[in-house]
Each structure stands twice: as structure tokens, then as C-alpha cells.
Design a protein around this motif. Structure first.
Motif, PDB file in Angstrom:
ATOM      1  N   HIS A 244       0.850  -1.190   0.000  1.00  0.00           N
ATOM      2  CA  HIS A 244       0.000   0.000   0.000  1.00  0.00           C
ATOM      3  C   HIS A 244       0.885   1.239   0.000  1.00  0.00           C
ATOM      4  O   HIS A 244       1.706   1.425   0.903  1.00  0.00           O
TER       5      HIS A 244
ATOM      6  N   SER B 151      -1.895   1.923   7.479  1.00  0.00           N
ATOM      7  CA  SER B 151      -1.843   0.767   6.581  1.00  0.00           C
ATOM      8  C   SER B 151      -0.819   0.934   5.455  1.00  0.00           C
ATOM      9  O   SER B 151      -0.627   0.005   4.666  1.00  0.00           O
TER      10      SER B 151
ATOM     11  N   ARG C  12     -11.312  -4.361   0.299  1.00  0.00           N
ATOM     12  CA  ARG C  12     -10.602  -3.613   1.327  1.00  0.00           C
ATOM     13  C   ARG C  12     -11.363  -3.717   2.636  1.00  0.00           C
ATOM     14  O   ARG C  12     -12.580  -3.528   2.681  1.00  0.00           O
TER      15      ARG C  12
ATOM     16  N   ARG D 295      -7.235  -3.033   5.067  1.00  0.00           N
ATOM     17  CA  ARG D 295      -6.170  -3.429   4.155  1.00  0.00           C
ATOM     18  C   ARG D 295      -6.761  -3.774   2.799  1.00  0.00           C
ATOM     19  O   ARG D 295      -7.871  -4.280   2.695  1.00  0.00           O
TER      20      ARG D 295
END
Length: 552
Positions: free
Chosen positions: A9, A49, A290, A316
């Protein structure tokens, strides 16, 4: 670096709309990119994240280095890359002194003039070379990446090579290894039970996770049993063989004004608290890729067998490749569990066949010898009265054969179940057998909640228990059937069962009197077919007592 199979990410901060479009296109799907045009938007997006932050050197509010300094406490040890518009040696020195991991140029000329301006006589390198350089930089960073490819191969090899007595241990190890590799706090396998609930078969949960964990509070995830209609995405996603992804951080609600009890639940490291109703789960969307909870269908022979569930503290992105690899592990565990049950069923059937053979070769041989002997005697003497014992022996053989056929045809199989009242079944069973001068007392059955059962087979079990009491305790036996706290007791006032025989009375062919030796074996097969348990004990009067645990 080893690439993250689950998709790393990246937070990309740049006021230039062209780069905000081109950078995500160039980096995905290996990187999931969140693009922000300003410091304010980037700061609002930070939720813990991100695996890396890339920022332009000049932002609307401040420079790239100032931005790093302003968010250093939130990014902690997250790698930070400066994506600068032009070459500046002083900026590079300042960047590395400030702790930036690397500086990448958006554009570079192949040559410059003495005053530092691009030389128009030489060809400019395409601006996309800067993005290519950024990609190479990201690929070289050590971001504590997740190698799902490697770990799923490792756990798959381990599971496939597991011996029968190692399956449970290696499955637990596999789930723990997966969870630790992807920094999850739970990795669980649930099996779909009759379509109305999910049963936990294997799982690993971080020791720090307790009953107050938000996924457990909202959905029961982590509990031994979860109602299907409460499980996130069961009806809308999993039954369609689609993944279900839920973000519990969206469950934060204001404190209700009254009426409903609430429990504060921590939302991981974010420091926020969700007020969760103890009476109902909030309506959270279970779709997309997500979230903090990922549930993947375990499909075996085109049927939903169960689900593998992963929970994390912060939302996530779950890439398609990561979902496929995790689902493959879940389905491997499902196949192994089904194979083990099939093996156990074959072993049970083989044991049953051996017991049938023993009954046929020994128990049926005795009455057959009686019949043969008395027939010969009747033929020699011409006295037909000698045939009475032979007739009794033939009737005993008929009873044994009927019981054998019952076991052979039905075994532990239970037909379609539904909620039934136990008291009418017990009464009908008593009326269906020859009880002579015996009596029956019922206690507490009318207060017992309905049980999920095959009514006809359950009645058959009570009929055999009553027949057993009449045979062994006498025709004037007094029976008492009592329900108390999820257990049903069937007690008589006969001679009872010696303590050293109570473990064997349910075995095929065991009899302490004139019975066939199969009645209690049939009872056990029916009770265990309902996933209940039965054991023999002593009644208050010193007679026999059979305790049926309904699993409540």
C-alpha cells in the motif's frame, strides 16, 4: 525485496494531476496506490496501513521535507521517498540528512548547459523514465514484505505430507504461519453446518485477542459457533462463491440515547472506540476488496463447505492474487478434513462389518444349534412337543436378524431433522412396546425446549431403551425419564449394570440376559447420529440409568 503477493500500500502525494494518474497506473497491481493532491488530504488518509510514502518535493502547503517532518510520528519507520521535479544536489543532501530513504527525479535531461538549464541541442529523456525509476526504487526497498507465494507453498506441502495423526497439529501451524506472515490477528477455518450456522474446526488467534475484540463483538468471529445469518457476507457473498470483505472501522457509532446495552470496543491502534450494540450487529457492507475482515469461500465439489477468515487491526487492500492463495489453503484444509471424515467412516463401517460377522458366526450359531438339536429329537421320538424350544430359538434368531438389518441399513445415519418436542416422542415409544406391568414417570420433559432431531429414529432409540429395561429389570419395571439442564436421564429400578460393564453394554452382541445384544448398539448409533452422547450409569434405586447429553 521480496514482492508482497497481497499488494503493498503506497501513499502518493503530488499536486500534479498527470502524475497522480500515471503513477498508480504504472505501479499497480503490485502496489495499491492512494493518491493525494495536498498535505491535508494525505494526512487525512493516513491510517497506519501504508507500506511506503512518496511525495513531490513541492506541495501546495509546504515542501516535501517539511511534509516528512510533519508526519514523522504517524509514519514511524515507514519508508519515505522524495519524488523531485529537478536535480538539486543540496536538496538531496538535506533529504538524506532528514532520513528520507531515496530521492528520485521526475525528469532528467541527458545534458545541461553551464547555467543549469536543459540543453535544447540534446534529446530529453521521456518523462515516464522518472516513474520507471520510482518503480525500481520501490522494488529495492525492504518494507517488511509479505511472501504469500512462499508461505502458501510451504504450508501446502506440510499439510499434504501430514500423517493422519498430524493433520490437526499441522493445520493449526499452517494457519498461525499464514497469520504471522500477513500480520493478521486471526486466521480461522469455519465449516458450514446444515446451512444455518458455521462451526469453527481449526484456527489460530493472537494471544492478545480477547472477547472484547471488535470482530467477535460484532459478528461472533472467533467463537466456536456463529449463526449463518450473523456471519458477514454469508448470504450475499459466500453462498455465491465470492469473497466477503468488511471494514469494522466503519462501525463506529454515536452513543445511543437509551434502551440498548452497549460495550466499548477498541479499533486496533487507531485509538478510536466503537460503541457496539449487544443486541444486533450493524449493517456493514460485505463486498469489495478492502477491509479488516476477509472471508473466503471454501468450495468443495461445487458446494460451499466453509470459509477461511482472516482479521487484521487496520483496513487493508486484499489483492485478487492474495485472495486466491489464501482461499487455496482454506480449500486444502477443507479437502483434508473431508478426507479424514471419510476415512473415519470407512473405519467405522469396517468395524461394523467385523462385528456383524462376529454376531452371525457366534450369536446366531447358538439358536441354530438349538433348532437343529430339537428337530432331530422330534424326528427320532415323534414327539412334536420337542419343537417348542426350537420355535423359541427361531424367534430369537428372527429378532437378531431384524436388529442386524436395522444397523446394516441405517448405521449412524439420521434422516431429515426438524425441531420436535421430546415428551410426545417418549410417550409414543412407551405405547409402542410391550411393557406388561411396567410403569413410566416423566419429569421435566414438558419444560424442555424442542430438539433438532429425526423424530422417528429418536422414537426408535427410546423403544429400544424401554425394551432393554423390560428384558433386564423385569415385566414390572418402574421407569423414570427426566430432563434436566440439557441432559435426559432414563432410569429403572432393576438390578442395574455392574460398573465394569458400563463401558461395553453398547457394543454389538453384548447382552446380560435374554436380549439380542444389539438393542443398545442401535440406541448408541441413533444418539451419536444426532451428534449427542450417551453413557450408562446407576439410578438412585440401584438400577440402570442411561444419560443422553443433548449438547446444550
Amino acid at each position: 525485496m521480496t514482492k508482497r503477493e497481497g499488494g503493498s500500500h503506497l501513499l502518493y502525494v503530488d499536486p500534479d494531476p498527470a502524475y497522480r494518474r500515471n503513477v498508480p497506473s504504472a505501479l499497480e497491481p503490485e502496489w495499491v496506490v492512494t493518491a493525494a493532491e495536498s498535505v491535508e488530504a494525505a494526512t487525512a488518509a493516513m491510517d497506519g496501513s501504508f507500506d511506503c510514502v512518496v511525495a513531490a518535493d513541492e506541495l501546495p502547503e509546504m515542501g516535501g521535507l517539511e511534509f516528512l517532518d510533519s508526519v514523522e510520528s504517524e509514519t514511524d519507520e515507514t519508508p519515505f521517498v522524495l519524488f523531485t521535479a529537478e536535480e538539486d544536489i543540496d536538496l538531496v543532501r538535506q533529504a538524506f540528512r532528514a532520513g528520507i530513504n531515496d530521492v528520485i527525479y521526475k525528469q532528467r535531461s541527458s545534458d545541461v548547459t553551464a547555467d543549469g538549464e536543459p540543453d535544447s541541442s540534446t534529446d530529453m529523456i521521456d518523462s515516464t523514465d522518472g516513474i520507471v525509476g520510482l518503480r525500481h526504487c520501490l522494488d529495492s526497498l525492504d518494507i517488511g514484505s509479505t511472501d504469500l507465494n512462499g508461505i502458501t507453498l510451504d504450508v501446502s506441502r506440510s499439510l499434504m505430507g501430514a500423517a493422519a495423526d498430524e493433520v490437526d497439529m499441522k493445520t493449526e501451524w499452517a494457519l498461525q504461519s499464514l497469520a504471522e506472515e500477513i500480520d493478521a490477528n486471526q486466521c480461522l477455518i469455519y465449516e458450514v453446518d446444515d446451512g444455518t450456522r458455521l462451526e469453527l474446526t481449526h484456527g489460530w488467534t493472537d494471544d492478545e485477542i480477547g472477547d472484547s475484540e471488535t470482530h467477535r463483538q460484532l459478528f461472533g468471529v472467533g467463537s466456536e459457533t456463529v449463526p449463518a445469518d450473523q456471519f458477514p457476507g454469508f448470504g450475499s457473498q459466500l453462498q455465491q462463491f465470492e469473497p466477503a470483505c468488511v471494514d469494522i472501522t466503519a462501525a463506529a457509532e454515536p452513543e445511543p440515547t437509551g434502551g440498548t446495552a452497549t460495550t466499548p470496543a477498541s479499533n486496533g491502534d487507531s485509538g478510536t472506540t466503537a460503541v457496539v450494540s449487544s443486541e444486533a450487529s450493524p449493517e456493514l457492507p460485505a463486498d469489495g476488496d478492502r477491509g479488516t475482515l476477509l472471508a473466503l469461500p471454501v468450495v468443495i465439489e461445487w458446494q460451499l463447505s466453509g470459509t477461511i477468515v482472516i482479521t487484521v487491526e487496520q483496513p487493508r487492500e486484499w489483492s485478487e492474487e492474495a485472495r486466491q492463495r489464501l482461499q487455496a489453503v482454506g480449500e486444502l484444509v477443507g479437502h483434508m478434513e473431508r478426507r479424514r471424515r471419510q476415512r473415519q467412516e470407512l473405519e467405522r463401517q469396517n468395524e461394523q462389518l467385523e462385528q456383524f460377522a462376529s454376531v452371525i458366526s457366534h450369536d446366531l450359531q447358538n439358536p441354530l444349534n438349538v433348532i437343529s438339536g430339537y428337530l432331530e429329537l422330534a424326528m427320532e421320538t415323534g414327539n412334536l412337543d420337542r419343537l417348542d424350544p426350537a420355535l423359541d430359538a427361531a424367534e430369537r434368531m428372527e429378532e437378531m436378524l431384524d436388529d442386524l438389518l436395522t444397523l446394516a441399513r441405517e448405521g449412524r445415519a439420521v434422516g431429515e431433522t426438524q425441531e420436535v418436542e421430546l415428551q410426545p416422542i417418549v410417550q409414543e415409544a412407551w405405547e409402542s412396546v410391550e411393557t406388561y406391568d411396567g410403569s413410566l414417570e416423566l419429569v421435566g420433559l414438558d419444560d424442555l425446549d424442542p430438539v433438532e432431531a429425526d423424530g422417528s429414529r429418536l422414537q426408535e432409540a427410546f423403544e429400544n431403551l424401554f425394551k432393554n429395561a423390560v428384558v433386564h429389570a423385569g415385566k414390572d419395571v418402574n421407569l423414570r425419564v427426566e430432563a434436566d439442564d440439557g441432559t435426559v436421564y432414563i432410569a429403572d429400578d432393576g438390578q442395574g449394570i455392574p460398573e465394569d460393564k458400563r463401558d461395553v453394554v453398547f457394543e454389538y452382541g453384548h447382552t446380560g440376559g435374554d436380549g439380542t445384544g444389539l438393542g443398545l448398539a442401535i440406541v448408541r448409533s441413533i444418539i451419536e447420529g444426532h451428534d449427542w452422547e450417551i453413557e450408562a450409569a446407576e439410578s438412585e434405586e440401584g438400577g440402570a440409568r442411561f444419560d443422553i447429553d443433548l449438547g446444550r
